[in-house]
Design a protein around this motif. Structure first.
Motif, short mmCIF file in Angstrom:
data_model
loop_
_atom_site.label_atom_id
_atom_site.label_comp_id
_atom_site.label_asym_id
_atom_site.label_seq_id
_atom_site.Cartn_x
_atom_site.Cartn_y
_atom_site.Cartn_z
N HIS A 319 0.77 -1.21 0.09
CA HIS A 319 -0.03 -0.10 -0.05
C HIS A 319 0.73 1.25 0.00
O HIS A 319 0.25 2.10 0.10
CB HIS A 319 -0.92 -0.15 1.31
N LEU A 320 2.28 1.28 -0.20
CA LEU A 320 3.04 2.23 -0.01
C LEU A 320 2.85 3.22 -1.49
O LEU A 320 3.00 4.61 -1.29
CB LEU A 320 4.52 2.02 0.07
N ILE A 321 2.53 2.76 -2.50
CA ILE A 321 2.39 3.17 -3.65
C ILE A 321 1.34 4.09 -3.71
O ILE A 321 -0.02 3.64 -3.57
CB ILE A 321 2.62 2.26 -5.10
N PRO A 322 1.37 5.39 -4.17
CA PRO A 322 0.17 6.12 -4.35
C PRO A 322 -0.92 5.97 -5.52
O PRO A 322 -0.22 5.09 -6.34
CB PRO A 322 0.56 7.59 -4.16
N THR A 323 -2.11 6.33 -5.42
CA THR A 323 -2.90 5.97 -6.54
C THR A 323 -2.67 6.92 -7.71
O THR A 323 -2.62 6.72 -9.11
CB THR A 323 -4.28 6.25 -6.56
N THR A 324 -2.21 8.27 -7.22
CA THR A 324 -2.03 9.23 -8.28
C THR A 324 -0.84 9.92 -7.86
O THR A 324 -0.26 9.90 -7.06
CB THR A 324 -3.30 10.46 -8.29
N ALA A 325 -0.48 10.98 -9.18
CA ALA A 325 0.79 11.46 -9.12
C ALA A 325 0.74 13.08 -9.89
O ALA A 325 -0.17 13.01 -10.69
CB ALA A 325 1.96 10.72 -9.68
N THR A 326 1.64 13.98 -9.55
CA THR A 326 1.37 15.12 -10.41
C THR A 326 2.42 15.15 -11.23
O THR A 326 3.94 15.22 -10.96
CB THR A 326 1.59 16.40 -9.05
N ARG A 327 2.17 15.05 -12.39
CA ARG A 327 3.18 15.15 -13.68
C ARG A 327 3.13 16.28 -14.31
O ARG A 327 2.31 17.25 -14.25
CB ARG A 327 2.70 14.17 -14.65
N LEU A 328 4.52 16.75 -14.53
CA LEU A 328 4.96 17.96 -15.14
C LEU A 328 4.98 18.25 -16.56
O LEU A 328 5.58 17.18 -17.20
CB LEU A 328 6.27 18.59 -14.38
N ARG A 329 4.25 18.97 -17.29
CA ARG A 329 4.36 19.19 -18.96
C ARG A 329 4.87 20.20 -19.18
O ARG A 329 4.40 21.44 -18.62
CB ARG A 329 2.89 18.83 -19.41
N SER A 330 5.94 20.43 -20.25
CA SER A 330 6.30 21.55 -20.69
C SER A 330 5.39 22.24 -21.73
O SER A 330 5.17 21.42 -22.73
CB SER A 330 7.59 21.51 -21.22
N MET A 331 4.82 23.39 -21.55
CA MET A 331 3.74 23.88 -22.57
C MET A 331 4.49 25.33 -23.05
O MET A 331 5.32 25.86 -22.43
CB MET A 331 2.55 24.14 -21.82
N ALA A 332 3.90 25.99 -24.09
CA ALA A 332 4.23 27.22 -24.44
C ALA A 332 4.08 28.07 -23.35
O ALA A 332 4.76 29.24 -23.53
CB ALA A 332 3.40 27.52 -25.81
N THR A 333 3.07 28.05 -22.66
CA THR A 333 2.85 28.89 -21.63
C THR A 333 3.62 28.75 -20.10
O THR A 333 3.69 29.57 -19.25
CB THR A 333 1.26 29.19 -21.20
N GLY A 334 4.52 27.78 -20.28
CA GLY A 334 5.22 27.19 -18.96
C GLY A 334 5.05 25.86 -18.64
O GLY A 334 4.59 24.89 -19.38
N ILE A 335 5.63 25.59 -17.43
CA ILE A 335 5.30 24.32 -16.94
C ILE A 335 3.80 24.19 -16.49
O ILE A 335 3.27 24.92 -15.70
CB ILE A 335 6.32 24.03 -15.70
N GLN A 336 3.14 22.99 -16.68
CA GLN A 336 1.79 22.75 -16.39
C GLN A 336 1.79 21.46 -15.55
O GLN A 336 2.32 20.43 -16.07
CB GLN A 336 0.95 22.64 -17.62
N GLU A 337 1.01 21.54 -14.21
CA GLU A 337 0.82 20.16 -13.65
C GLU A 337 -0.33 19.77 -14.19
O GLU A 337 -1.42 20.29 -14.21
CB GLU A 337 0.96 20.95 -12.15
#
Length: 831
Positions: A319-337
């Protein structure tokens, strides 16, 4: 073109279909395999009158096929499989499955034997404590969907392991068992009230009308117990018998059925005042049925709770592994979560880990520094500082500051998944003692049924009024499950306890062998020392500068996992020897474990290794004075050379691992023989040996010489436990009867080991040795109890000393006692 209609469902049959079933001595056409299978089942059950009296056509066989069988083909999809299947190569695969319907050790045996008979299934191991199965198969010969279907055909339900779903199943099973226990207990108390009145009437007299009334009331109250509370026993027994197996619930079901039939007969004859030849009016067992069902259900419930408790520490890892994660995407407007499922992460993704969050995948820190809590994984109580460029492990917790990590490993490839597979393998592998117990238990049930038949025939002739009572007692009192549970429950509890201490058991025999080990053999670097070598100085002999020596040595060592390679990489990154030199590339590199490494740099052959390795490859040797000078330092050193010239000596130092001396002293107090084997030179080995208190040492050994040293010890009768961490330790780890690899060691060493010490606390090995001894002691206690109980209880029941109600209590408590005794291993504090 259509030519005829299906006899079962009435649908038209395509001309290309040629299927039929013989019904009432006449072949009838079928439209599909589903209708054919259903019709064959109806014929086999002798229910062909169904076709005579039906008013409508039956639904198509396809409709009657469980929805589960129609959906499992999705699990053959590689995209779906990547979440729970580990690929060993293109065809060999391994998966963890949840099995629903497991009630006793016989269920485990049935599933394992059934699946092993399938072509393409290479290995099957079922863990009774967790109800998880580990299956390896060749996908070119059989698909996963066929394996799941095969399990369903013998009455069980299997699906890919999912922690949340398993918890839901366990909770549903627990609540259902509580409902059955509650109903059996409530109705059983009412039955006992009327039974007490009947017992009193036997002494003081009772009107026949009241006796008949109480019989009928007890019959009515027993029906819900029989039809609902005891339903699992009847289903399991039918499933076993339909596959020509004898499980624990077979004698249980026979006993309940026989008791109920005898009681109903006594009730009917008491009402009609018919004389009884073999069963008197007092031969009613409604109270015994109620007590038996209640006690057996209660024992199984507590066994379920005990099993869950015994694997709690190991299950916490799941049960250590979480269900969700915050992935970072490089967009034209900057870094999007973006919030994504952990299962949807891919290698190369950048993930943001906020303070307090659990790291979802193995990766490398790109931005930030923080302290990481690895306590649940390694047993280390203190957080570990991590900086940019260092690796982090899925399941650990970020404490202080935000981190951005690049995902390196996901799903079944993470370190945590690997640990869980090793744990599962250890808990499901069966030592020789367990295999013997399983074989005995399988024949034991048949023996019990034959003994019950013999007892019934004997007492029918000697005292007809006693035959039913004694037969019931013989069927009820036996407990083959205690025999099968004696070892696996103890091993599961012990591995769970050791997991909390950071000591992972990967093989089923490891605990038993560790408890009997007489000789402990240690490697030096990375075992008794920290293994984090530090480059102390560089002595150059020719026109190379110290920086150049490091530059060329590093080009070769980048292809190695040895601690020396890590030390050189660290020194180069920190710029300890002047301005960082351009990185050179080595080609055709080959590593000789325990000796050195060689390869081509700028079209020239270079060597890095021990003086003996350099002399063997190049015939170049150090001056005796220089060699003696380096050896006197007591540190590790390697030489850099080409085929004609010695360029330099790299001196490296290490620190004694904290707790090493305490461990050695504790083992010596226990009377264990201790040896230190190393490929390093004499003075370096002597320095470590003196620091920790080891007298028996061997140095300058090649991997083959280490292996021979261990073989020599084994030929004298020693049971060898080997503790090491390097690539050159892999052969000797495999040779030793039990082997322990340091968690910081190489993948090769960990793959060869029976146990892995994840924590840096070397003294936790003492916890492992103590727990191993306690485990062996408890296994012996369980086996003695299981065998002794049955040897005493069976004859006592056969001669009439054990009443059916007492047999029910004894049988129920026997299995519970074995599990509870094993649970003592969990209660002990591993610290």
């Amino acid at each position: 073109m259509l030519s005829k209609y299906c006899y079962h469902c009435g649908l038209p049959i395509a001309e290309s279909i040629d299927l039929s079933v013989v019904i009432d001595n006449q072949a009838q056409p079928m439209c599909c395999p589903g209708c054919q299978a259903v019709a064959q089942a109806i014929v086999a059950a002798q229910l062909t009158d169904f076709y005579k009296y039906r008013t409508h056509n039956a639904p198509t066989g396809q409709v009657l096929i469980p929805e589960f069988l129609q959906q499992i083909s999705i699990y053959d999809n590689p995209i779906i499989q990547k979440r729970f299947v580990r690929y060993e190569n293109e065809q060999l695969r391994e998966a963890a499955l949840i099995l629903e319907g497991i009630t006793c050790a016989a269920c485990v045996w049935l599933n394992e034997r059934h699946l092993r008979n399938l072509p393409g299934v290479l290995e099957v191991q079922v863990n009774y404590s967790t109800h998880r199965a580990r299956v390896r198969w060749d996908d070119s010969r059989i698909h996963l969907s066929k394996i799941l279907q095969a399990i369903s055909q013998i009455g069980y339900l299997a699906h890919p392991y999912d922690p949340a779903r398993q918890q839901e199943i366990l909770e549903r099973e627990r609540k259902q068992q509580l409902r059955r226990i509650g109903i059996a207990g409530a109705l059983g108390m009412q039955i006992m009230m009327f039974s007490f009145a009947l017992y009193a009437g036997a002494w003081y007299g009772m009107e026949p009308e009241f006796k008949a009334l109480f019989y009928w009331l007890n019959l009515i109250l027993t029906l819900p117990i029989l039809l609902y509370c005891a339903e699992p026993f009847f289903k399991n027994a039918w499933r076993d018998l339909s596959h020509w197996q004898l499980g624990m619930d077979v004698p249980v079901t026979f006993a309940i059925s026989l008791a109920f039939i005898g009681s109903v007969w006594a009730t009917l004859t008491s009402v009609n005042h018919y004389p009884l030849a073999a069963i008197s009016n007092e031969s009613v067992y409604y109270d015994s049925i109620a007590m038996f069902v209640f006690f057996l259900l209660t024992a199984r419930y507590f066994e379920l709770v005990a099993r869950q408790h015994s694997v709690q520490a190991a299950e916490n890892l799941v049960h250590l592994i979480p269900t969700t994660a915050t992935r970072l995407r490089s967009m034209a407007t900057g870094i999007q979560e973006e919030l994504v499922l952990v299962a949807d992460l891919a290698i190369g993704d950048t993930v943001l880990i906020r303070p307090g969050e659990t790291i979802p995948a193995d990766g490398c820190i790109l931005v930030g520094q923080s302290n990481i809590d690895e306590s649940l994984l390694t047993g280390e109580s203190c957080p570990i500082p991590k900086n940019s460029g260092q690796t982090v492990i899925a399941g650990t917790i970020n404490i202080d500051s935000p981190l951005q990590i690049q995902v390196d490993k996901i799903g079944t490839d993470t370190v945590l998944s690997h640990i869980l597979r090793l744990l599962e393998r250890a808990q499901t592998e069966k030592p020789a003692l367990t295999q013997l117990a399983d074989r005995v238990a399988a024949w034991f049930i048949l023996g019990v049924l034959l003994l019950a038949l013999i007892a019934a025939i004997y007492w029918w002739q000697v005292n007809p009024s006693m035959w039913l009572t004694i037969t019931l007692s013989v069927l009820v009192v036996t407990c083959p499950c205690a025999l099968s549970l004696a070892t696996p429950t103890a091993i599961t509890a012990a591995t769970s306890t050791l997991t909390r201490a950071g000591l992972i058991t990967t093989r089923g025999h490891a605990l038993e062998t560790l408890a009997r080990a007489t000789h402990f053999v240690f490697d030096k670097t990375g075992t008794l020392t920290i293994g984090q070598l530090r480059l102390l100085t560089i002595h150059s002999f020719a026109h190379f500068t110290s920086a150049q020596c490091l530059q060329y040595a590093l080009a070769l060592e980048r292809h190695s996992e040895h601690p020396i390679a890590r030390a050189l990489i660290t020194a180069a990154e920190q710029g300890e020897y002047g301005k960082k030199q351009p990185e050179l590339t080595a080609y055709h590199v080959s590593n000789i474990p325990g000796a050195g490494i060689q390869g081509d740099i700028i079209d020239k052959r270079y060597f890095v290794g021990t003086p003996a390795f350099i002399a063997q490859q190049t015939h170049l040797i150090l001056e005796p004075e220089q060699l003696h000078c380096f050896q006197q330092l007591g540190h590790t050193f390697v030489l850099l050379a080409d085929t004609h010239t010695l360029y330099g000596a790299l001196i490296l130092g290490d620190q004694i691992r904290p707790g090493a001396q305490e461990l050695i002293q504790a083992l010596q107090r226990q009377g264990k023989a201790i040896s230190l084997l190393s490929g390093d030179h004499a003075l370096a080995v002597q320095r470590v040996a003196q620091a920790v208190g080891i007298n028996d040492i061997a140095y300058a050994l090649s991997p083959a010489e280490k292996l021979q040293h261990v073989k020599n010890l084994q030929q004298t009768g020693a049971i060898v436990a080997m503790i090491g961490d390097g690539v050159n330790d892999a052969p000797v780890l495999a040779q030793a009867q039990v082997s322990i690899a340091m968690g910081s060691g190489t993948q090769v060493a960990r793959a060869s080991a029976d146990m892995i010490l994840l924590t840096e606390q070397l003294t936790n090995l003492l916890i492992g040795i103590k727990t191993a001894r306690q485990t062996l002691h408890i296994i012996r206690q369980n086996m003695i109890w299981a065998v002794g109980y049955n040897l005493l209880a069976l004859p006592a029941a056969a001669i009439g000393w054990v009443a059916p109600w007492l047999a029910a209590i004894g049988m129920s408590l026997s299995s519970l006692l074995v599990v509870t005794n094993a649970l003592r291993l969990v209660k002990r504090n591993p610290d």
